[in-house]
Design a protein around this motif. Structure first.
Motif, mmCIF file in Angstrom:
data_model
loop_
_atom_site.group_PDB
_atom_site.id
_atom_site.type_symbol
_atom_site.label_atom_id
_atom_site.label_comp_id
_atom_site.label_asym_id
_atom_site.label_seq_id
_atom_site.Cartn_x
_atom_site.Cartn_y
_atom_site.Cartn_z
ATOM 1 N N LEU A 17 0.945 -1.229 0.035
ATOM 2 C CA LEU A 17 -0.065 -0.232 -0.119
ATOM 3 C C LEU A 17 0.856 1.112 -0.060
ATOM 4 C CD1 LEU A 17 -3.064 1.019 -0.196
ATOM 5 C CD2 LEU A 17 -2.767 1.021 2.423
ATOM 6 N N LEU A 18 1.918 1.136 0.895
ATOM 7 C CA LEU A 18 2.963 2.343 0.667
ATOM 8 C C LEU A 18 3.501 2.494 -0.689
ATOM 9 C CD1 LEU A 18 4.287 4.806 2.242
ATOM 10 C CD2 LEU A 18 5.884 3.075 3.212
ATOM 11 N N TRP A 19 3.789 1.396 -1.123
ATOM 12 C CA TRP A 19 4.372 1.581 -2.595
ATOM 13 C C TRP A 19 3.686 1.982 -3.533
ATOM 14 C CZ3 TRP A 19 9.335 1.626 -3.415
ATOM 15 C CH2 TRP A 19 10.234 1.018 -2.804
ATOM 16 N N LEU A 20 2.252 1.817 -3.305
ATOM 17 C CA LEU A 20 1.211 2.254 -4.268
ATOM 18 C C LEU A 20 1.071 3.846 -4.248
ATOM 19 C CD1 LEU A 20 -1.036 1.942 -6.420
ATOM 20 C CD2 LEU A 20 -2.575 1.331 -4.362
ATOM 21 N N GLY A 21 1.022 4.179 -2.706
ATOM 22 C CA GLY A 21 0.885 5.565 -2.670
ATOM 23 C C GLY A 21 1.935 6.206 -3.130
ATOM 24 N N MET A 22 3.238 5.708 -2.802
ATOM 25 C CA MET A 22 4.361 6.592 -3.545
ATOM 26 C C MET A 22 4.311 6.533 -4.825
ATOM 27 S SD MET A 22 6.654 8.096 -1.185
ATOM 28 C CE MET A 22 6.365 8.283 0.416
ATOM 29 N N ALA A 23 3.893 5.581 -5.592
ATOM 30 C CA ALA A 23 3.883 5.681 -6.925
ATOM 31 C C ALA A 23 2.895 6.654 -7.670
ATOM 32 C CB ALA A 23 3.425 4.247 -7.594
ATOM 33 N N LEU A 24 1.776 6.741 -6.769
ATOM 34 C CA LEU A 24 1.041 7.713 -7.215
ATOM 35 C C LEU A 24 1.311 9.038 -7.012
ATOM 36 C CD1 LEU A 24 -2.294 6.169 -5.988
ATOM 37 C CD2 LEU A 24 -1.872 6.294 -8.308
ATOM 38 N N LEU A 25 1.895 9.300 -6.009
ATOM 39 C CA LEU A 25 2.501 10.755 -5.687
ATOM 40 C C LEU A 25 3.705 10.885 -6.592
ATOM 41 C CD1 LEU A 25 2.554 12.978 -3.645
ATOM 42 C CD2 LEU A 25 4.194 11.651 -2.291
ATOM 43 N N TRP A 26 4.540 9.988 -7.018
ATOM 44 C CA TRP A 26 5.456 10.261 -8.304
ATOM 45 C C TRP A 26 4.637 10.541 -9.264
ATOM 46 C CZ3 TRP A 26 6.428 8.887 -13.049
ATOM 47 C CH2 TRP A 26 7.631 8.983 -13.408
ATOM 48 N N LEU A 27 3.862 10.370 -9.702
ATOM 49 C CA LEU A 27 2.977 10.617 -10.860
ATOM 50 C C LEU A 27 2.281 12.118 -10.932
ATOM 51 C CD1 LEU A 27 1.335 7.266 -11.924
ATOM 52 C CD2 LEU A 27 2.960 8.308 -13.333
ATOM 53 N N LEU A 28 1.975 12.218 -9.576
ATOM 54 C CA LEU A 28 1.206 13.518 -9.291
ATOM 55 C C LEU A 28 2.175 14.629 -9.573
ATOM 56 C CD1 LEU A 28 -1.558 14.538 -8.728
ATOM 57 C CD2 LEU A 28 -0.840 14.354 -6.371
ATOM 58 N N VAL A 29 3.225 14.477 -9.079
ATOM 59 C CA VAL A 29 4.284 15.621 -8.847
ATOM 60 C C VAL A 29 5.134 15.892 -10.419
ATOM 61 C CG1 VAL A 29 4.576 15.631 -6.746
ATOM 62 C CG2 VAL A 29 6.089 14.426 -8.051
ATOM 63 N N GLN A 30 4.721 15.031 -11.335
ATOM 64 C CA GLN A 30 4.973 15.114 -12.536
ATOM 65 C C GLN A 30 4.346 16.154 -13.319
ATOM 66 O OE1 GLN A 30 8.079 13.568 -13.086
ATOM 67 N NE2 GLN A 30 7.249 12.740 -11.205
ATOM 68 N N LEU A 31 3.272 16.981 -12.883
ATOM 69 C CA LEU A 31 2.352 17.951 -13.232
ATOM 70 C C LEU A 31 3.297 19.239 -13.280
ATOM 71 C CD1 LEU A 31 -0.983 17.096 -11.276
ATOM 72 C CD2 LEU A 31 -0.520 17.027 -14.065
ATOM 73 N N PRO A 32 2.741 20.082 -14.004
ATOM 74 C CA PRO A 32 3.512 21.642 -13.956
ATOM 75 C C PRO A 32 3.457 21.933 -12.545
ATOM 76 C CG PRO A 32 2.158 21.397 -16.010
ATOM 77 C CD PRO A 32 1.715 20.192 -14.957
ATOM 78 N N TYR A 33 4.527 23.021 -12.079
ATOM 79 C CA TYR A 33 4.631 23.443 -11.045
ATOM 80 C C TYR A 33 3.352 24.325 -10.506
ATOM 81 C CZ TYR A 33 6.677 26.535 -7.323
ATOM 82 O OH TYR A 33 6.890 26.875 -5.941
ATOM 83 N N GLY A 34 3.079 25.240 -11.405
ATOM 84 C CA GLY A 34 1.843 26.091 -11.084
ATOM 85 C C GLY A 34 0.329 25.053 -10.575
ATOM 86 N N VAL A 35 0.552 23.859 -11.385
ATOM 87 C CA VAL A 35 -0.677 23.134 -10.882
ATOM 88 C C VAL A 35 -0.474 22.466 -9.639
ATOM 89 C CG1 VAL A 35 -2.123 20.764 -11.666
ATOM 90 C CG2 VAL A 35 -1.172 22.539 -13.269
ATOM 91 N N LEU A 36 0.598 22.362 -9.149
ATOM 92 C CA LEU A 36 1.103 21.613 -7.966
ATOM 93 C C LEU A 36 0.763 22.768 -6.922
ATOM 94 C CD1 LEU A 36 4.356 19.335 -8.808
ATOM 95 C CD2 LEU A 36 1.913 18.820 -8.435
ATOM 96 N N LEU A 37 0.927 23.996 -7.220
ATOM 97 C CA LEU A 37 0.727 25.049 -6.241
ATOM 98 C C LEU A 37 -0.748 25.119 -5.866
ATOM 99 C CD1 LEU A 37 3.209 27.848 -7.324
ATOM 100 C CD2 LEU A 37 3.521 26.256 -5.357
ATOM 101 N N ARG A 38 -1.585 24.934 -6.937
ATOM 102 C CA ARG A 38 -3.061 25.180 -6.722
ATOM 103 C C ARG A 38 -3.353 23.967 -6.017
ATOM 104 N NH1 ARG A 38 -2.421 27.324 -11.682
ATOM 105 N NH2 ARG A 38 -3.023 25.332 -13.046
ATOM 106 N N LEU A 39 -3.079 22.714 -6.348
ATOM 107 C CA LEU A 39 -3.392 21.420 -5.836
ATOM 108 C C LEU A 39 -3.192 21.625 -3.984
ATOM 109 C CD1 LEU A 39 -2.524 18.757 -8.196
ATOM 110 C CD2 LEU A 39 -4.664 19.373 -7.559
ATOM 111 N N GLY A 40 -1.871 22.250 -3.915
ATOM 112 C CA GLY A 40 -1.366 22.287 -2.583
ATOM 113 C C GLY A 40 -2.514 23.216 -1.800
ATOM 114 N N ARG A 41 -2.824 24.166 -2.359
ATOM 115 C CA ARG A 41 -3.734 25.156 -1.755
ATOM 116 C C ARG A 41 -5.042 24.423 -1.521
ATOM 117 N NH1 ARG A 41 -2.055 30.351 -1.345
ATOM 118 N NH2 ARG A 41 -4.203 31.026 -0.941
ATOM 119 N N GLY A 42 -5.497 23.704 -2.328
ATOM 120 C CA GLY A 42 -6.677 22.883 -2.319
ATOM 121 C C GLY A 42 -6.558 21.869 -0.963
ATOM 122 N N LEU A 43 -5.336 21.160 -0.942
ATOM 123 C CA LEU A 43 -5.149 20.330 0.258
ATOM 124 C C LEU A 43 -4.987 21.040 1.199
ATOM 125 C CD1 LEU A 43 -4.312 17.637 1.103
ATOM 126 C CD2 LEU A 43 -1.891 18.024 0.848
ATOM 127 N N GLY A 44 -4.311 22.352 1.515
ATOM 128 C CA GLY A 44 -4.573 23.255 2.780
ATOM 129 C C GLY A 44 -5.821 23.583 3.080
#
Length: 311
Positions: A17-44
């Motif tokens: 399960l941890l390996w799966l979570g890390m794999a999904l996180l790796w895929l997610l952070v391949q997104l553009p930096y600006g998109v990650l900032l918006r996702l981060g604000r949403g998580l916050g």
């Protein structure tokens, strides 16, 4: 401490399960930096609503440290602070998984000459920082241009511990991870002329602390910075970092070494450090880690400043 190494035991089903979570996180952070900032604000935003205990600690800290602001201004700062904490989740993954060239484009570093001068002279450095939400990304960016050792506490999950250390240390090819309680190892590292990231801004309890004002409140303040500087024959070099507006990246500032430090007394040294901490936090309050119970330890006879935690 030796470099982390992969073990066949990490392939056991209990880690899948941890390996799966890390794999999904790796895929997610391949997104553009600006998109990650918006996702981060949403998580916050989500954290602000769900993490009740941390929200109330942060709200109380803002109330204690910024009494001059009205409730509306403090609530606005609270929202921005949780947005910054949400972004920090993705910044950590960026530091662990992004290629070096992609990270380097976000770095704006000033004052590197202070670390380089100490290195040329074989002088150990206590890189004195504070717990900003950008600390993981800041360490990754600085680690690309100068080796930094760090204090370390092993995670209970051995696979997460391996992934965390591997992600952090990949930017420092000869970095050393020092157990947090290994004072002798830290002093040896300083005497060998290396730089160690160290943050004296949290409440570590009454042992080896003295009470001095921080934001006008008596705060348990560790005396270790003076001791490490004296016994390790090291310079204390303040280090700050902040996330820049928009997608501009990060500004890292290595300040000149503190002069006449350590001084005549631990009290004077600790007060000087607290005054510096307050100054840099006031300059960027929305990016500070307010969810820590900084004023948990109280002088004898003083009432607690936080509600009793529910179990």
């Amino acid at each position: 401490m030796d470099r982390p190494s992969f073990r066949l035991a990490f392939l056991h089903p209990r880690y899948w399960l941890l390996w799966l979570g890390m794999a999904l996180l790796w895929l997610l952070v391949q997104l553009p930096y600006g998109v990650l900032l918006r996702l981060g604000r949403g998580l916050g935003w989500l954290m602000l609503r769900l993490a009740r205990s941390r929200r109330e600690i942060a709200r109380r800290n803002l109330e204690l440290c910024f009494p001059e602001q009205d409730a509306v201004a403090r609530e606005r700062l609270l929202r921005e602070n949780f947005a910054s904490s949400g972004i920090a989740f993705f910044e950590t993954a960026m530091g662990w998984f992004w290629p070096r060239w992609r990270l380097a484009r976000l770095a704006h570093i000033d004052g590197l000459e202070h670390l380089q001068a100490a290195q040329r002279e074989g002088q150990g450095v206590i890189l004195m920082a504070v717990h900003f939400t950008t600390l993981e990304i800041g360490a990754a960016l600085l680690g690309q241009v100068h080796t930094i050792d760090g204090m370390y506490r092993a995670h209970k999950n051995p696979l997460f511990d391996y992934l965390q250390r591997r992600g952090r240390e990949r930017h420092n090819r000869d970095a050393t991870a020092i157990e947090r309680d290994d004072v002798r190892g830290m002093l040896k590292t300083l005497r060998n002329g290396r730089a160690i990231w160290y943050a004296p801004d949290q409440d570590y309890g009454p042992k080896q602390s003295i009470f001095l004002p921080l934001f006008g409140i008596q705060a348990a303040t560790v005396t270790a910075t003076s001791k490490f500087a004296r016994l390790g024959k090291a310079r204390v070099v303040p280090f700050t970092q902040r996330r820049l507006p928009g997608s501009a990246g990060y500004h890292l500032q290595i300040h000149p070494p503190l002069q006449d430090f350590p001084g005549d007394s631990e009290e004077a040294d600790c007060l000087r450090i607290n005054q510096w901490i307050e100054q840099v936090v006031r300059a960027c309050p929305e990016q500070y880690l307010w969810a820590h119970r900084r004023f948990k330890t109280r002088p004898a006879g003083e009432a607690r400043l936080y509600p009793k935690q529910r179990r």
